[in-house]
Motif scaffolding. Sequence first.
Motif, PDB file in Angstrom:
ATOM      1  N   LEU A  24       6.197  -8.793  25.919  1.00  0.00           N
ATOM      2  CA  LEU A  24       6.182  -7.391  26.343  1.00  0.00           C
ATOM      3  C   LEU A  24       7.389  -6.636  25.798  1.00  0.00           C
ATOM      4  O   LEU A  24       7.277  -5.464  25.407  1.00  0.00           O
ATOM      5  N   THR A  25       8.533  -7.300  25.769  1.00  0.00           N
ATOM      6  CA  THR A  25       9.745  -6.665  25.242  1.00  0.00           C
ATOM      7  C   THR A  25       9.586  -6.321  23.769  1.00  0.00           C
ATOM      8  O   THR A  25       9.962  -5.221  23.333  1.00  0.00           O
ATOM      9  N   ILE A  26       9.025  -7.256  23.024  1.00  0.00           N
ATOM     10  CA  ILE A  26       8.798  -7.021  21.590  1.00  0.00           C
ATOM     11  C   ILE A  26       7.773  -5.909  21.377  1.00  0.00           C
ATOM     12  O   ILE A  26       7.977  -4.983  20.565  1.00  0.00           O
ATOM     13  N   LEU A  27       6.657  -5.978  22.098  1.00  0.00           N
ATOM     14  CA  LEU A  27       5.587  -4.991  21.929  1.00  0.00           C
ATOM     15  C   LEU A  27       6.022  -3.585  22.352  1.00  0.00           C
ATOM     16  O   LEU A  27       5.587  -2.585  21.765  1.00  0.00           O
ATOM     17  N   TYR A  28       6.887  -3.514  23.345  1.00  0.00           N
ATOM     18  CA  TYR A  28       7.368  -2.216  23.841  1.00  0.00           C
ATOM     19  C   TYR A  28       8.158  -1.476  22.766  1.00  0.00           C
ATOM     20  O   TYR A  28       8.139  -0.238  22.700  1.00  0.00           O
ATOM     21  N   LYS A  29       8.843  -2.242  21.928  1.00  0.00           N
ATOM     22  CA  LYS A  29       9.685  -1.635  20.885  1.00  0.00           C
ATOM     23  C   LYS A  29       8.889  -1.255  19.643  1.00  0.00           C
ATOM     24  O   LYS A  29       9.384  -0.527  18.785  1.00  0.00           O
ATOM     25  N   MET A  30       7.667  -1.749  19.541  1.00  0.00           N
ATOM     26  CA  MET A  30       6.831  -1.451  18.372  1.00  0.00           C
ATOM     27  C   MET A  30       6.114  -0.113  18.564  1.00  0.00           C
ATOM     28  O   MET A  30       5.781   0.265  19.690  1.00  0.00           O
ATOM     29  N   GLU A  31       5.882   0.583  17.469  1.00  0.00           N
ATOM     30  CA  GLU A  31       5.263   1.907  17.543  1.00  0.00           C
ATOM     31  C   GLU A  31       3.840   1.933  16.985  1.00  0.00           C
ATOM     32  O   GLU A  31       3.179   2.964  17.018  1.00  0.00           O
ATOM     33  N   ALA A  32       3.376   0.821  16.468  1.00  0.00           N
ATOM     34  CA  ALA A  32       2.024   0.771  15.906  1.00  0.00           C
ATOM     35  C   ALA A  32       0.983   0.890  17.018  1.00  0.00           C
ATOM     36  O   ALA A  32       1.229   0.510  18.173  1.00  0.00           O
ATOM     37  N   LEU A  33      -0.192   1.423  16.664  1.00  0.00           N
ATOM     38  CA  LEU A  33      -1.261   1.622  17.642  1.00  0.00           C
ATOM     39  C   LEU A  33      -1.731   0.306  18.239  1.00  0.00           C
ATOM     40  O   LEU A  33      -1.963   0.213  19.454  1.00  0.00           O
ATOM     41  N   TYR A  34      -1.847  -0.718  17.401  1.00  0.00           N
ATOM     42  CA  TYR A  34      -2.341  -1.998  17.900  1.00  0.00           C
ATOM     43  C   TYR A  34      -1.389  -2.628  18.909  1.00  0.00           C
ATOM     44  O   TYR A  34      -1.798  -3.420  19.754  1.00  0.00           O
ATOM     45  N   SER A  35      -0.092  -2.272  18.812  1.00  0.00           N
ATOM     46  CA  SER A  35       0.883  -2.833  19.756  1.00  0.00           C
ATOM     47  C   SER A  35       0.616  -2.342  21.176  1.00  0.00           C
ATOM     48  O   SER A  35       0.860  -3.058  22.146  1.00  0.00           O
TER      49      SER A  35
END
Length: 202
Positions: free
Chosen positions: A93-104
Amino acid sequence: MKFGDVLLNFCEWIWRFMILNFLWVIFMVAGGVVLGIMPSTVATFYILRKWVQGNFDIPIFKTFKDVYKKEFINSNKCGFVFFALFAFLAFDLTILYKMEALYSTVLYIIVMTVLFFVSISFMFFFPLYVHFEQSNKDYIKNSFIIALSSPFQTLLILIGLYILSYIVKGNLGLVLFFFMVIPGYLIMHVSNKKFKQIQRSM
């Protein structure tokens, strides 16, 4: 039943809950918190199960201490599996929260859903652990199965926990005395009915 009897019964329950919650905290701290939380919670649910089944005469301290010592290693083995899952999902969740891509965003919602499901499984683990004699593998597996197959019980528990949190929010002093035991009693009471249904269907 006379009002005096009702009041006495109410006071007895408050006293039981306070003592059990106190033991949960003391034994959890005695285990260094990290190693103490699992056996202390198992011991708490063991006593709550006895109370749910109408057995109020068990010696609280002795029973708690005996269960705590007996289940210290085994409960921590199961706890390690759950805590590893929580840590892995929290990291994702920490990694995905920092990503800006739509799939994230989609992955974030999926991981959040999985985290919720693991949390519900962990909630059912303790009543399952004190109710049945199983292997560690079966305890963990069946916790997930019960969480998946018990939407009504899960909803009932979540509503009850929400009501309790609303009450406590206005009376923070109650947290110290009843933080674990009253929610635990609710979970054990609902789970016990579910387990009876399972046993009748066997």
